[in-house]
Design an enzyme around this catalytic site. Structure first.
Site, PDB file in Angstrom:
ATOM      1  N   LYS A   9       0.842  -1.203   0.000  1.00  0.00           N
ATOM      2  CA  LYS A   9       0.000   0.000   0.000  1.00  0.00           C
ATOM      3  C   LYS A   9       0.881   1.258   0.000  1.00  0.00           C
ATOM      4  CE  LYS A   9      -3.814  -2.362   2.383  1.00  0.00           C
ATOM      5  NZ  LYS A   9      -4.816  -2.270   3.480  1.00  0.00           N
ATOM      6  N   TYR A  49     -12.389  -3.636  -2.982  1.00  0.00           N
ATOM      7  CA  TYR A  49     -12.899  -3.411  -1.628  1.00  0.00           C
ATOM      8  C   TYR A  49     -14.428  -3.335  -1.595  1.00  0.00           C
ATOM      9  CZ  TYR A  49      -8.311  -2.718   0.588  1.00  0.00           C
ATOM     10  OH  TYR A  49      -7.049  -2.899   1.114  1.00  0.00           O
ATOM     11  N   PHE A  57     -15.697   4.414   6.695  1.00  0.00           N
ATOM     12  CA  PHE A  57     -14.309   4.771   6.374  1.00  0.00           C
ATOM     13  C   PHE A  57     -13.940   4.480   4.916  1.00  0.00           C
ATOM     14  CE2 PHE A  57     -14.485   0.642   8.564  1.00  0.00           C
ATOM     15  CZ  PHE A  57     -13.911  -0.211   7.620  1.00  0.00           C
ATOM     16  N   ARG A  86      -1.131 -14.849   5.087  1.00  0.00           N
ATOM     17  CA  ARG A  86      -1.890 -14.013   6.029  1.00  0.00           C
ATOM     18  C   ARG A  86      -1.202 -14.009   7.403  1.00  0.00           C
ATOM     19  NH1 ARG A  86      -6.209 -10.549   4.767  1.00  0.00           N
ATOM     20  NH2 ARG A  86      -7.229 -11.148   6.704  1.00  0.00           N
ATOM     21  N   THR A  92      -5.443  -7.172  10.850  1.00  0.00           N
ATOM     22  CA  THR A  92      -5.649  -5.873  10.188  1.00  0.00           C
ATOM     23  C   THR A  92      -4.990  -4.698  10.895  1.00  0.00           C
ATOM     24  OG1 THR A  92      -7.775  -6.751   9.420  1.00  0.00           O
ATOM     25  CG2 THR A  92      -7.463  -4.373   9.251  1.00  0.00           C
ATOM     26  N   ARG A 103       2.681  -6.366   9.568  1.00  0.00           N
ATOM     27  CA  ARG A 103       1.918  -5.276  10.198  1.00  0.00           C
ATOM     28  C   ARG A 103       2.359  -5.053  11.645  1.00  0.00           C
ATOM     29  NH1 ARG A 103      -3.929  -7.121   7.646  1.00  0.00           N
ATOM     30  NH2 ARG A 103      -3.834  -5.891   5.733  1.00  0.00           N
ATOM     31  N   ASN A 113      -2.054   0.029   6.876  1.00  0.00           N
ATOM     32  CA  ASN A 113      -1.470  -1.200   7.418  1.00  0.00           C
ATOM     33  C   ASN A 113      -0.553  -1.921   6.420  1.00  0.00           C
ATOM     34  OD1 ASN A 113      -3.465  -2.082   5.778  1.00  0.00           O
ATOM     35  ND2 ASN A 113      -4.663  -3.114   7.355  1.00  0.00           N
ATOM     36  N   HIS A 116      -1.822  -5.448   1.600  1.00  0.00           N
ATOM     37  CA  HIS A 116      -3.021  -6.265   1.438  1.00  0.00           C
ATOM     38  C   HIS A 116      -2.560  -7.675   1.104  1.00  0.00           C
ATOM     39  CE1 HIS A 116      -6.769  -7.954  -0.038  1.00  0.00           C
ATOM     40  NE2 HIS A 116      -6.070  -8.433  -1.055  1.00  0.00           N
ATOM     41  N   GLU A 127      -8.464 -12.403  -7.115  1.00  0.00           N
ATOM     42  CA  GLU A 127      -7.750 -11.126  -7.019  1.00  0.00           C
ATOM     43  C   GLU A 127      -6.524 -11.088  -7.934  1.00  0.00           C
ATOM     44  OE1 GLU A 127      -6.994 -10.498  -2.834  1.00  0.00           O
ATOM     45  OE2 GLU A 127      -9.116 -10.110  -2.412  1.00  0.00           O
TER      46      GLU A 127
HETATM   47  P1  ADP Z   1      -7.610  -7.055   5.818  1.00  0.00           P
HETATM   48  O1  ADP Z   1      -6.846  -6.069   4.953  1.00  0.00           O
HETATM   49  O2  ADP Z   1      -6.846  -7.387   7.074  1.00  0.00           O
HETATM   50  O3  ADP Z   1      -8.052  -8.279   5.055  1.00  0.00           O
HETATM   51  P2  ADP Z   1     -10.353  -5.952   5.663  1.00  0.00           P
HETATM   52  O4  ADP Z   1     -10.580  -6.667   4.383  1.00  0.00           O
HETATM   53  O5  ADP Z   1     -11.376  -6.065   6.748  1.00  0.00           O
HETATM   54  O6  ADP Z   1      -8.938  -6.322   6.343  1.00  0.00           O
HETATM   55  O7  ADP Z   1     -10.209  -4.390   5.364  1.00  0.00           O
HETATM   56  C1  ADP Z   1      -9.537  -3.945   4.224  1.00  0.00           C
HETATM   57  C2  ADP Z   1      -8.742  -2.711   4.572  1.00  0.00           C
HETATM   58  O8  ADP Z   1      -9.629  -1.668   4.973  1.00  0.00           O
HETATM   59  C3  ADP Z   1      -7.805  -2.891   5.774  1.00  0.00           C
HETATM   60  O9  ADP Z   1      -6.585  -3.510   5.422  1.00  0.00           O
HETATM   61  C4  ADP Z   1      -7.611  -1.463   6.221  1.00  0.00           C
HETATM   62  O10 ADP Z   1      -6.694  -0.773   5.374  1.00  0.00           O
HETATM   63  C5  ADP Z   1      -9.016  -0.883   5.994  1.00  0.00           C
HETATM   64  N1  ADP Z   1      -9.840  -0.954   7.208  1.00  0.00           N
HETATM   65  C6  ADP Z   1     -10.436  -2.062   7.724  1.00  0.00           C
HETATM   66  N2  ADP Z   1     -11.100  -1.762   8.853  1.00  0.00           N
HETATM   67  C7  ADP Z   1     -10.931  -0.423   9.056  1.00  0.00           C
HETATM   68  C8  ADP Z   1     -11.376   0.505  10.053  1.00  0.00           C
HETATM   69  N3  ADP Z   1     -12.164   0.124  11.068  1.00  0.00           N
HETATM   70  N4  ADP Z   1     -11.004   1.803   9.941  1.00  0.00           N
HETATM   71  C9  ADP Z   1     -10.234   2.211   8.904  1.00  0.00           C
HETATM   72  N5  ADP Z   1      -9.779   1.393   7.910  1.00  0.00           N
HETATM   73  C10 ADP Z   1     -10.118   0.091   7.996  1.00  0.00           C
END
Ligand code: ADP
Length: 150
Positions: A9, A49, A57, A86, A92, A103, A113, A116, A127
């Site tokens: 990212k 997404y 958000f 993972r 996350t 992370r 973070n 992805h 993907e």
């Molecule tokens: P992951 O990336 O761990 O698979 P998710 O698919 O739930 O997690 O979320 C995608 C991305 O959205 C996260 O990596 C993070 O950048 C962002 N994100 C997730 N939850 C939040 C939150 N509560 N507030 C802000 N950004 C978030």
């Protein structure tokens, strides 16, 4: 074989972590089958997404993901690789992620973070195809695979 999409990212790129991140996946024994840099367009980002589209958000994530280019990697490995990736990436939120994970070692934020990583074998395949054309993916054998998989 399992496939996984990794995106470094904007924060990972800006903080000079691209090499470190690639290194961790290579050391684990994963095979890079695609690698490129891109500015992500709205349509691709919204598809990627889609499961977050109704979150408050979502607009912030879009802004963040478009703030710099991304580095995309397509990784391949044997059974359990998507789940192993993972584990290397960590949960996350950086402040909750264990030390030793990407992370956990490099971040504190829940949104910025660093990487992805695909969260299931099915999503990994989807993907990788979403971000890479067939011409951008490479089939080859690695001599080290006999040592990695036995
Ligand atoms: P992951 O990336 O761990 O698979 P998710 O698919 O739930 O997690 O979320 C995608 C991305 O959205 C996260 O990596 C993070 O950048 C962002 N994100 C997730 N939850 C939040 C939150 N509560 N507030 C802000 N950004 C978030």
């Amino acid at each position: 074989m399992e496939k996984s999409l990794i995106l470094v990212k904007p924060d990972g790129l800006q903080r000079g972590l691209v090499g470190e991140i690639i290194n961790r996946f290579e050391r684990k024994g994963l095979k890079i089958i695609g690698i490129k840099m891109l500015n992500i367009e709205d349509a691709l980002l919204e598809e990627h997404y889609a499961h977050l589209a109704d979150k408050p958000f979502f607009a912030d994530i879009k802004k963040f993901m478009k703030s710099s280019p991304l580095v995309a990697l397509a990784l391949e490995g044997g059974e359990g690789s998507v789940s192993a990736i993972r584990m290397l990436v960590g949960p996350t939120k950086g402040h909750e992620a264990p030390a030793g994970t990407i992370r956990g070692d490099f971040g504190l934020s829940g949104s910025n973070n660093i990487v992805h990583a695909s969260d299931s074998v099915e999503n990994g395949t989807t993907e990788v195809s979403r971000f890479f054309t067939k011409d951008e993916l490479f089939e080859y054998s690695k001599s080290e695979s006999v040592h990695i998989y036995g």
